[in-house]
Design a protein around this motif. Structure first.
Motif, PDB file in Angstrom:
ATOM      1  N   MET A   1       0.900  -1.067  -0.020  1.00 54.78           N
ATOM      2  CA  MET A   1       0.038  -0.114   0.080  1.00 54.78           C
ATOM      3  C   MET A   1       1.015   1.198  -0.025  1.00 54.78           C
ATOM      4  SD  MET A   1      -2.745   0.852   3.023  1.00 54.78           S
ATOM      5  CE  MET A   1      -3.333   2.433   2.996  1.00 54.78           C
ATOM      6  N   HIS A   2       0.589   2.199  -0.646  1.00 56.42           N
ATOM      7  CA  HIS A   2       1.444   3.280  -1.015  1.00 56.42           C
ATOM      8  C   HIS A   2       0.363   4.567  -0.686  1.00 56.42           C
ATOM      9  CE1 HIS A   2       4.510   5.837  -2.329  1.00 56.42           C
ATOM     10  NE2 HIS A   2       3.825   6.488  -3.018  1.00 56.42           N
ATOM     11  N   SER A   3       0.601   5.317   0.419  1.00 57.15           N
ATOM     12  CA  SER A   3      -0.139   6.402   0.600  1.00 57.15           C
ATOM     13  C   SER A   3       0.663   7.582   1.008  1.00 57.15           C
ATOM     14  CB  SER A   3      -1.187   5.982   1.921  1.00 57.15           C
ATOM     15  OG  SER A   3      -0.267   5.802   2.870  1.00 57.15           O
ATOM     16  N   ARG A   4       0.222   8.729   0.689  1.00 56.15           N
ATOM     17  CA  ARG A   4       0.737   9.960   0.899  1.00 56.15           C
ATOM     18  C   ARG A   4      -0.041  10.860   1.905  1.00 56.15           C
ATOM     19  NH1 ARG A   4       2.297  11.125  -5.023  1.00 56.15           N
ATOM     20  NH2 ARG A   4       4.561   9.922  -5.022  1.00 56.15           N
ATOM     21  N   SER A   5       0.803  11.499   2.907  1.00 59.04           N
ATOM     22  CA  SER A   5       0.334  12.281   3.942  1.00 59.04           C
ATOM     23  C   SER A   5       0.331  13.614   3.076  1.00 59.04           C
ATOM     24  CB  SER A   5       1.261  12.604   4.788  1.00 59.04           C
ATOM     25  OG  SER A   5       1.152  11.184   5.973  1.00 59.04           O
ATOM     26  N   PRO A   6      -0.680  14.548   3.639  1.00 59.32           N
ATOM     27  CA  PRO A   6      -0.817  16.083   3.189  1.00 59.32           C
ATOM     28  C   PRO A   6       0.463  16.612   3.059  1.00 59.32           C
ATOM     29  CG  PRO A   6      -2.660  15.487   4.691  1.00 59.32           C
ATOM     30  CD  PRO A   6      -1.574  14.234   4.624  1.00 59.32           C
ATOM     31  N   ARG A   7       0.959  17.454   2.230  1.00 57.48           N
ATOM     32  CA  ARG A   7       2.032  18.156   2.031  1.00 57.48           C
ATOM     33  C   ARG A   7       2.483  19.063   3.389  1.00 57.48           C
ATOM     34  NH1 ARG A   7       5.509  20.121  -2.370  1.00 57.48           N
ATOM     35  NH2 ARG A   7       6.602  21.701  -1.467  1.00 57.48           N
ATOM     36  N   ALA A   8       3.631  18.885   3.687  1.00 55.42           N
ATOM     37  CA  ALA A   8       3.923  19.785   4.825  1.00 55.42           C
ATOM     38  C   ALA A   8       3.711  21.235   4.703  1.00 55.42           C
ATOM     39  CB  ALA A   8       5.574  19.892   5.227  1.00 55.42           C
ATOM     40  N   THR A   9       3.366  22.101   5.648  1.00 56.95           N
ATOM     41  CA  THR A   9       2.881  23.436   5.696  1.00 56.95           C
ATOM     42  C   THR A   9       3.802  24.356   5.143  1.00 56.95           C
ATOM     43  OG1 THR A   9       2.762  23.632   7.961  1.00 56.95           O
ATOM     44  CG2 THR A   9       0.712  22.942   6.967  1.00 56.95           C
ATOM     45  N   SER A  10       5.143  24.190   5.566  1.00 56.89           N
ATOM     46  CA  SER A  10       5.972  25.117   5.556  1.00 56.89           C
ATOM     47  C   SER A  10       6.372  25.216   3.964  1.00 56.89           C
ATOM     48  CB  SER A  10       7.150  25.176   6.190  1.00 56.89           C
ATOM     49  OG  SER A  10       8.165  25.873   5.941  1.00 56.89           O
ATOM     50  N   ARG A  11       6.138  26.415   3.390  1.00 52.18           N
ATOM     51  CA  ARG A  11       6.628  26.899   1.826  1.00 52.18           C
ATOM     52  C   ARG A  11       8.177  27.446   1.852  1.00 52.18           C
ATOM     53  NH1 ARG A  11       3.381  23.325  -0.277  1.00 52.18           N
ATOM     54  NH2 ARG A  11       1.292  23.847   0.018  1.00 52.18           N
ATOM     55  N   GLU A  12       8.671  27.714   2.834  1.00 51.46           N
ATOM     56  CA  GLU A  12       9.992  28.455   2.935  1.00 51.46           C
ATOM     57  C   GLU A  12      10.698  27.483   3.638  1.00 51.46           C
ATOM     58  OE1 GLU A  12      10.195  32.151   4.766  1.00 51.46           O
ATOM     59  OE2 GLU A  12       8.237  32.928   4.063  1.00 51.46           O
ATOM     60  N   PHE A  13      11.564  27.134   2.549  1.00 54.25           N
ATOM     61  CA  PHE A  13      12.669  25.906   2.994  1.00 54.25           C
ATOM     62  C   PHE A  13      13.936  26.090   2.055  1.00 54.25           C
ATOM     63  CE2 PHE A  13      14.351  21.636   3.210  1.00 54.25           C
ATOM     64  CZ  PHE A  13      14.031  21.183   4.488  1.00 54.25           C
ATOM     65  N   ASP A  14      15.053  26.325   2.970  1.00 52.05           N
ATOM     66  CA  ASP A  14      16.482  26.541   2.450  1.00 52.05           C
ATOM     67  C   ASP A  14      17.111  25.114   1.781  1.00 52.05           C
ATOM     68  OD1 ASP A  14      19.127  26.961   1.763  1.00 52.05           O
ATOM     69  OD2 ASP A  14      19.215  28.281   3.486  1.00 52.05           O
ATOM     70  N   ALA A  15      17.010  24.878   0.828  1.00 49.61           N
ATOM     71  CA  ALA A  15      17.535  23.515   0.092  1.00 49.61           C
ATOM     72  C   ALA A  15      18.871  23.369   0.545  1.00 49.61           C
ATOM     73  CB  ALA A  15      17.323  23.350  -1.396  1.00 49.61           C
ATOM     74  N   ALA A  16      19.886  24.425   0.411  1.00 49.37           N
ATOM     75  CA  ALA A  16      21.113  24.282   0.741  1.00 49.37           C
ATOM     76  C   ALA A  16      21.498  23.927   2.003  1.00 49.37           C
ATOM     77  CB  ALA A  16      21.929  25.640   0.499  1.00 49.37           C
ATOM     78  N   HIS A  17      20.696  24.414   3.127  1.00 45.35           N
ATOM     79  CA  HIS A  17      20.752  24.201   4.431  1.00 45.35           C
ATOM     80  C   HIS A  17      20.273  22.715   4.819  1.00 45.35           C
ATOM     81  CE1 HIS A  17      20.694  24.793   8.708  1.00 45.35           C
ATOM     82  NE2 HIS A  17      19.585  24.217   8.918  1.00 45.35           N
ATOM     83  N   PHE A  18      19.165  22.236   3.945  1.00 44.62           N
ATOM     84  CA  PHE A  18      18.803  21.053   4.043  1.00 44.62           C
ATOM     85  C   PHE A  18      19.896  19.918   3.783  1.00 44.62           C
ATOM     86  CE2 PHE A  18      16.273  17.392   2.005  1.00 44.62           C
ATOM     87  CZ  PHE A  18      16.082  16.941   3.195  1.00 44.62           C
ATOM     88  N   ARG A  19      20.651  20.458   2.546  1.00 43.19           N
ATOM     89  CA  ARG A  19      21.710  19.446   1.982  1.00 43.19           C
ATOM     90  C   ARG A  19      22.769  19.342   3.077  1.00 43.19           C
ATOM     91  NH1 ARG A  19      22.721  18.048  -3.435  1.00 43.19           N
ATOM     92  NH2 ARG A  19      24.807  17.101  -3.445  1.00 43.19           N
ATOM     93  N   LYS A  20      23.159  20.463   3.683  1.00 46.76           N
ATOM     94  CA  LYS A  20      24.332  20.445   4.653  1.00 46.76           C
ATOM     95  C   LYS A  20      23.815  19.915   5.851  1.00 46.76           C
ATOM     96  CE  LYS A  20      27.837  21.942   6.765  1.00 46.76           C
ATOM     97  NZ  LYS A  20      29.233  21.433   6.145  1.00 46.76           N
ATOM     98  N   ALA A  21      22.346  19.633   6.202  1.00 46.38           N
ATOM     99  CA  ALA A  21      22.194  19.125   7.336  1.00 46.38           C
ATOM    100  C   ALA A  21      22.208  17.323   7.088  1.00 46.38           C
ATOM    101  CB  ALA A  21      20.602  19.273   7.645  1.00 46.38           C
ATOM    102  N   LEU A  22      21.694  17.116   5.841  1.00 45.99           N
ATOM    103  CA  LEU A  22      21.669  15.773   5.245  1.00 45.99           C
ATOM    104  C   LEU A  22      23.263  15.286   5.281  1.00 45.99           C
ATOM    105  CD1 LEU A  22      19.162  15.554   2.446  1.00 45.99           C
ATOM    106  CD2 LEU A  22      19.134  14.612   4.623  1.00 45.99           C
ATOM    107  N   SER A  23      24.184  16.201   5.011  1.00 46.89           N
ATOM    108  CA  SER A  23      25.632  15.810   5.069  1.00 46.89           C
ATOM    109  C   SER A  23      26.180  15.140   6.238  1.00 46.89           C
ATOM    110  CB  SER A  23      26.550  16.836   4.302  1.00 46.89           C
ATOM    111  OG  SER A  23      26.901  17.833   5.342  1.00 46.89           O
ATOM    112  N   GLN A  24      25.468  15.583   7.420  1.00 50.07           N
ATOM    113  CA  GLN A  24      26.008  15.179   8.904  1.00 50.07           C
ATOM    114  C   GLN A  24      25.736  13.819   9.231  1.00 50.07           C
ATOM    115  OE1 GLN A  24      28.009  17.411  10.286  1.00 50.07           O
ATOM    116  NE2 GLN A  24      27.759  18.443   8.148  1.00 50.07           N
ATOM    117  N   PHE A  25      24.820  13.140   8.167  1.00 49.40           N
ATOM    118  CA  PHE A  25      24.559  11.501   8.419  1.00 49.40           C
ATOM    119  C   PHE A  25      25.644  10.835   7.661  1.00 49.40           C
ATOM    120  CE2 PHE A  25      22.429   7.561   7.163  1.00 49.40           C
ATOM    121  CZ  PHE A  25      22.091   7.421   8.577  1.00 49.40           C
ATOM    122  N   ALA A  26      26.565  10.179   8.441  1.00 45.53           N
ATOM    123  CA  ALA A  26      27.595   9.292   7.631  1.00 45.53           C
ATOM    124  C   ALA A  26      26.925   8.072   6.949  1.00 45.53           C
ATOM    125  CB  ALA A  26      28.778   8.669   8.704  1.00 45.53           C
TER     126      ALA A  26
END
Length: 168
Positions: A1-26
């Motif tokens: 079963m493949h279901s999707r939740s409603p989209r997150a409400t925040s429309r302002e999101f810094d992709a570069a900051h997100f990428r940097k945060a992801l880089s902290q996971f080895a």
């Protein structure tokens, strides 16, 4: 079963900051390989690998929808996930580059289904291309493992944009 939740409400999101945060996971480092019917070899570096299920044996990885190799990996019945050892950072870089022949100078054997298995890896998984799920700008590939081998050794890891190693 493949279901999707409603989209997150925040429309302002810094992709570069997100990428940097992801880089902290080895993560571990893999090279996904396959072979076309005409014998052409294809491979790419991926750190988006994870186990899904023991019964049946399932693993997953993801690939950008924009990747030039998307049609091949979507259409081929099998591929191999090669887990790189600590001394294989150059191999990871070679398969990450945009080049005509990423297999140039690379030693490999062929799996039971004729897919390339890289020499010297710490483990490999020969997978049937079971299913694909588009999500965001990537496609999640779920592979059913038909065969795997392990050669324990220090692991190659990727953290904060750099390769490192973890001794076993």
């Amino acid at each position: 079963m493949h279901s999707r939740s409603p989209r997150a409400t925040s429309r302002e999101f810094d992709a570069a900051h997100f990428r940097k945060a992801l880089s902290q996971f080895a993560t571990g480092v893999t090279v996904i390989t396959t072979r076309l019917a005409d014998g052409t070899l294809l491979g790419l570096t991926a750190s988006s690998f994870n186990s899904v299920s023991l019964s049946p044996p399932l693993v997953l990885w993801s690939l950008s929808e924009q990747a030039s190799s998307m049609p091949v990996f979507s259409g081929n019945s099998h591929y191999v996930i090669n887990i790189l050892g600590a001394d294989q950072a150059a191999l990871a870089e070679q398969f990450a580059r945009k080049s005509a022949d990423r297999f140039d100078g690379v030693e490999y054997t062929l799996s039971r289904t004729g897919q390339p298995v890289l020499k010297g890896v710490s483990a490999w998984f020969e997978c049937h291309n079971r299913s694909r799920y588009p999500e965001g700008d990537h496609v999640i590939f779920v592979g059913e493992v038909e065969h795997c081998e392990v050669m324990p050794q220090a692991a190659l890891v990727f953290h904060d944009g750099r390769f490192g190693k973890i001794d076993s």
